[in-house]
Design a protein around this motif. Structure first.
Motif, PDB file in Angstrom:
ATOM      1  N   LYS A 189    -126.786  21.520 -42.038  1.00  0.00           N
ATOM      2  CA  LYS A 189    -127.336  20.297 -41.452  1.00  0.00           C
ATOM      3  C   LYS A 189    -127.011  20.207 -39.963  1.00  0.00           C
ATOM      4  CE  LYS A 189    -127.282  17.264 -45.531  1.00  0.00           C
ATOM      5  NZ  LYS A 189    -126.696  16.037 -46.115  1.00  0.00           N
ATOM      6  N   TYR A 190    -125.807  20.621 -39.610  1.00  0.00           N
ATOM      7  CA  TYR A 190    -125.381  20.592 -38.211  1.00  0.00           C
ATOM      8  C   TYR A 190    -126.278  21.495 -37.367  1.00  0.00           C
ATOM      9  CZ  TYR A 190    -122.263  20.967 -34.147  1.00  0.00           C
ATOM     10  OH  TYR A 190    -121.730  20.946 -32.869  1.00  0.00           O
ATOM     11  N   LEU A 197    -126.150  17.173 -25.483  1.00  0.00           N
ATOM     12  CA  LEU A 197    -124.986  17.861 -24.935  1.00  0.00           C
ATOM     13  C   LEU A 197    -124.623  17.319 -23.567  1.00  0.00           C
ATOM     14  CD1 LEU A 197    -126.092  21.584 -25.549  1.00  0.00           C
ATOM     15  CD2 LEU A 197    -125.050  20.028 -27.187  1.00  0.00           C
ATOM     16  N   MET A 198    -123.339  17.375 -23.272  1.00  0.00           N
ATOM     17  CA  MET A 198    -122.883  17.121 -21.913  1.00  0.00           C
ATOM     18  C   MET A 198    -122.829  18.465 -21.214  1.00  0.00           C
ATOM     19  SD  MET A 198    -120.441  17.386 -19.522  1.00  0.00           S
ATOM     20  CE  MET A 198    -119.526  16.550 -18.292  1.00  0.00           C
ATOM     21  N   ARG A 199    -123.592  18.609 -20.139  1.00  0.00           N
ATOM     22  CA  ARG A 199    -123.635  19.870 -19.408  1.00  0.00           C
ATOM     23  C   ARG A 199    -123.741  19.579 -17.914  1.00  0.00           C
ATOM     24  NH1 ARG A 199    -128.030  24.001 -21.361  1.00  0.00           N
ATOM     25  NH2 ARG A 199    -126.650  24.089 -23.166  1.00  0.00           N
ATOM     26  N   PRO A 200    -122.605  19.534 -17.197  1.00  0.00           N
ATOM     27  CA  PRO A 200    -122.659  19.267 -15.753  1.00  0.00           C
ATOM     28  C   PRO A 200    -123.365  20.393 -15.014  1.00  0.00           C
ATOM     29  CG  PRO A 200    -120.459  19.952 -16.420  1.00  0.00           C
ATOM     30  CD  PRO A 200    -121.238  19.768 -17.684  1.00  0.00           C
ATOM     31  N   ALA A 201    -123.865  20.084 -13.840  1.00  0.00           N
ATOM     32  CA  ALA A 201    -124.647  21.059 -13.071  1.00  0.00           C
ATOM     33  C   ALA A 201    -123.842  22.291 -12.701  1.00  0.00           C
ATOM     34  CB  ALA A 201    -125.199  20.396 -11.806  1.00  0.00           C
ATOM     35  N   GLY A 217    -121.730  31.622 -35.385  1.00  0.00           N
ATOM     36  CA  GLY A 217    -123.132  31.996 -35.487  1.00  0.00           C
ATOM     37  C   GLY A 217    -124.065  30.802 -35.466  1.00  0.00           C
ATOM     38  N   ILE A 218    -123.650  29.737 -34.776  1.00  0.00           N
ATOM     39  CA  ILE A 218    -124.445  28.509 -34.734  1.00  0.00           C
ATOM     40  C   ILE A 218    -125.147  28.385 -33.389  1.00  0.00           C
ATOM     41  CG2 ILE A 218    -124.350  25.990 -34.748  1.00  0.00           C
ATOM     42  CD1 ILE A 218    -121.985  26.221 -36.651  1.00  0.00           C
ATOM     43  N   LYS A 219    -126.435  28.232 -33.440  1.00  0.00           N
ATOM     44  CA  LYS A 219    -127.206  27.972 -32.229  1.00  0.00           C
ATOM     45  C   LYS A 219    -127.792  26.575 -32.350  1.00  0.00           C
ATOM     46  CE  LYS A 219    -130.815  29.781 -29.210  1.00  0.00           C
ATOM     47  NZ  LYS A 219    -131.822  30.849 -29.009  1.00  0.00           N
ATOM     48  N   ARG A 220    -127.320  25.664 -31.545  1.00  0.00           N
ATOM     49  CA  ARG A 220    -127.747  24.278 -31.664  1.00  0.00           C
ATOM     50  C   ARG A 220    -129.136  24.057 -31.061  1.00  0.00           C
ATOM     51  NH1 ARG A 220    -122.631  20.983 -29.454  1.00  0.00           N
ATOM     52  NH2 ARG A 220    -122.780  22.558 -27.838  1.00  0.00           N
ATOM     53  N   ARG A 221    -129.904  23.202 -31.716  1.00  0.00           N
ATOM     54  CA  ARG A 221    -131.242  22.872 -31.239  1.00  0.00           C
ATOM     55  C   ARG A 221    -131.120  21.756 -30.201  1.00  0.00           C
ATOM     56  NH1 ARG A 221    -135.345  19.413 -33.028  1.00  0.00           N
ATOM     57  NH2 ARG A 221    -134.125  18.826 -34.886  1.00  0.00           N
ATOM     58  N   LEU A 222    -131.330  22.106 -28.969  1.00  0.00           N
ATOM     59  CA  LEU A 222    -131.104  21.189 -27.859  1.00  0.00           C
ATOM     60  C   LEU A 222    -132.233  20.172 -27.736  1.00  0.00           C
ATOM     61  CD1 LEU A 222    -129.585  20.363 -25.262  1.00  0.00           C
ATOM     62  CD2 LEU A 222    -130.896  22.111 -24.056  1.00  0.00           C
ATOM     63  N   ILE A 223    -131.842  18.893 -27.675  1.00  0.00           N
ATOM     64  CA  ILE A 223    -132.797  17.811 -27.461  1.00  0.00           C
ATOM     65  C   ILE A 223    -132.684  17.257 -26.047  1.00  0.00           C
ATOM     66  CG2 ILE A 223    -133.485  15.480 -28.163  1.00  0.00           C
ATOM     67  CD1 ILE A 223    -134.240  17.634 -30.156  1.00  0.00           C
ATOM     68  N   ALA A 224    -131.445  17.068 -25.593  1.00  0.00           N
ATOM     69  CA  ALA A 224    -131.239  16.485 -24.262  1.00  0.00           C
ATOM     70  C   ALA A 224    -129.860  16.875 -23.745  1.00  0.00           C
ATOM     71  CB  ALA A 224    -131.370  14.962 -24.311  1.00  0.00           C
ATOM     72  N   THR A 225    -129.739  16.935 -22.426  1.00  0.00           N
ATOM     73  CA  THR A 225    -128.441  17.149 -21.787  1.00  0.00           C
ATOM     74  C   THR A 225    -128.165  15.990 -20.838  1.00  0.00           C
ATOM     75  OG1 THR A 225    -129.360  18.400 -19.918  1.00  0.00           O
ATOM     76  CG2 THR A 225    -128.699  19.661 -21.867  1.00  0.00           C
ATOM     77  N   THR A 226    -126.887  15.761 -20.576  1.00  0.00           N
ATOM     78  CA  THR A 226    -126.475  14.718 -19.654  1.00  0.00           C
ATOM     79  C   THR A 226    -125.249  15.189 -18.885  1.00  0.00           C
ATOM     80  OG1 THR A 226    -125.683  12.428 -19.454  1.00  0.00           O
ATOM     81  CG2 THR A 226    -125.077  13.617 -21.449  1.00  0.00           C
TER      82      THR A 226
END
Length: 304
Positions: A189-190, A197-201, A217-226
């Motif tokens: 599910k995760y 995600l928090m991802r600074p420049a 072996g987890i690749k997260r499905r990215l929706i938004a970064t901040t």
């Protein structure tokens, strides 16, 4: 004042020039005219028999000799400041010092309020600047831009002393009315959920991508970064998305947002949050006081 035929006043000019790489900006910073700083650069070039900075187009570029001097000049000035110029005693109730602390907004949210509470109860006159994180935090110590760094142990430099303030676990937060909030959060599910995600420049990959993606072996499905840890919980409201954040931050935000906190479906060692200072400032009474204050704040924040 001269030392081995070098006017020591020129070291300050050299340090500024090697940092800002501009005569105009350097002159503004040193509160002197560009012509006077240009004259200082000429004298430095004569002494070192090297251009130190060369004009390429509209930019000034540091020469290899200048690069080799950059860290040493900054360290020399730091050493003079910490051993000669610093006041021999520090009184938190009468000090006019402004402490610059580089840390994340997570640290400013969970730790800094407790530190300021202690400072207030002591009736201290010290002031503070909490400054944003950068890619190479140890350079901020070496350039004199930071008094302290508050950073995870993974980013601590071996060149300067540090102490662990506390350890932090990680959890997941989801919207309390989401489908994913119901039942157990599994690894499957995760991985299938959308993630914020928090991802600074200044950082290309986040904490989990660099530390755990390959291991699990987890690749997260990215929706938004901040750019902000503190905004992550709000970004899952009304959605089926997940934010993986610090446990203390999650508990604080769950008091004001409609969130559910879920344990991670895999084990991650806790993050060690450290405080670091310049090696030449071990005996700085002001920093010793501030570090002790932060250690007390770390204890107090878990007594809420």
């Amino acid at each position: 004042m001269r030392f081995k035929k070098l006017d020591l006043n020129l070291l300050v000019a050299l340090d500024t020039l090697l940092t800002v790489q501009s005569i105009t900006k350097g002159a503004e910073q040193l509160n002197m005219s560009p012509s006077a700083l240009s004259n200082s650069l000429s004298r430095l070039r004569d002494y070192f028999e090297d251009d130190l900075l060369t004009q390429i187009g509209r930019r000034m570029v540091i020469t290899p000799m200048g690069e080799s001097l950059k860290a040493n000049v900054r360290n020399a000035l730091n050493n003079i400041e910490s051993t000669i110029l610093v006041q021999p005693s520090f009184d938190p109730k009468t000090t006019d010092r402004i402490f610059s602390v580089f840390c994340s907004d997570y640290t400013q949210t969970v730790l800094a309020p407790h530190a300021l509470e202690i400072v207030g109860k002591q009736q201290s006159t010290a002031r503070f600047q909490f400054l944003a994180q950068v890619e190479n935090p140890d350079e901020q110590l070496e350039q004199g831009k930071a008094d302290l760094l508050i950073i995870p142990s993974d980013f601590v430099s071996s060149r300067h002393p540090s102490k662990v303030l506390y350890e932090e676990e990680f959890v997941c937060v989801v919207w309390k009315d989401s489908k994913i909030a119901k039942g157990k959060l599994t690894t499957e599910k995760y991985a299938e959920a959308g993630h914020v995600l928090m991802r600074p420049a200044v950082v290309k990959k986040d904490f989990f991508e660099t530390s755990f993606a390959q291991k699990y072996g987890i690749k997260r499905r990215l929706i938004a970064t901040t750019f902000s840890f503190a905004s992550l919980p709000a970004l899952v409201i009304g959605s089926e998305n997940i934010a993986t954040i610090h446990a203390r931050l999650a508990r604080k935000m769950a008091k004001v947002w409609p969130l559910k906190i879920l344990p991670l479906p895999f084990d991650i060692p806790p993050m060690k949050q450290c405080v670091q200072w310049h090696q030449y400032r071990n005996n700085d009474e002001g920093l010793i006081w501030l570090i002790d204050t932060l250690k007390s704040a770390a204890i107090n924040m878990d007594a809420e």
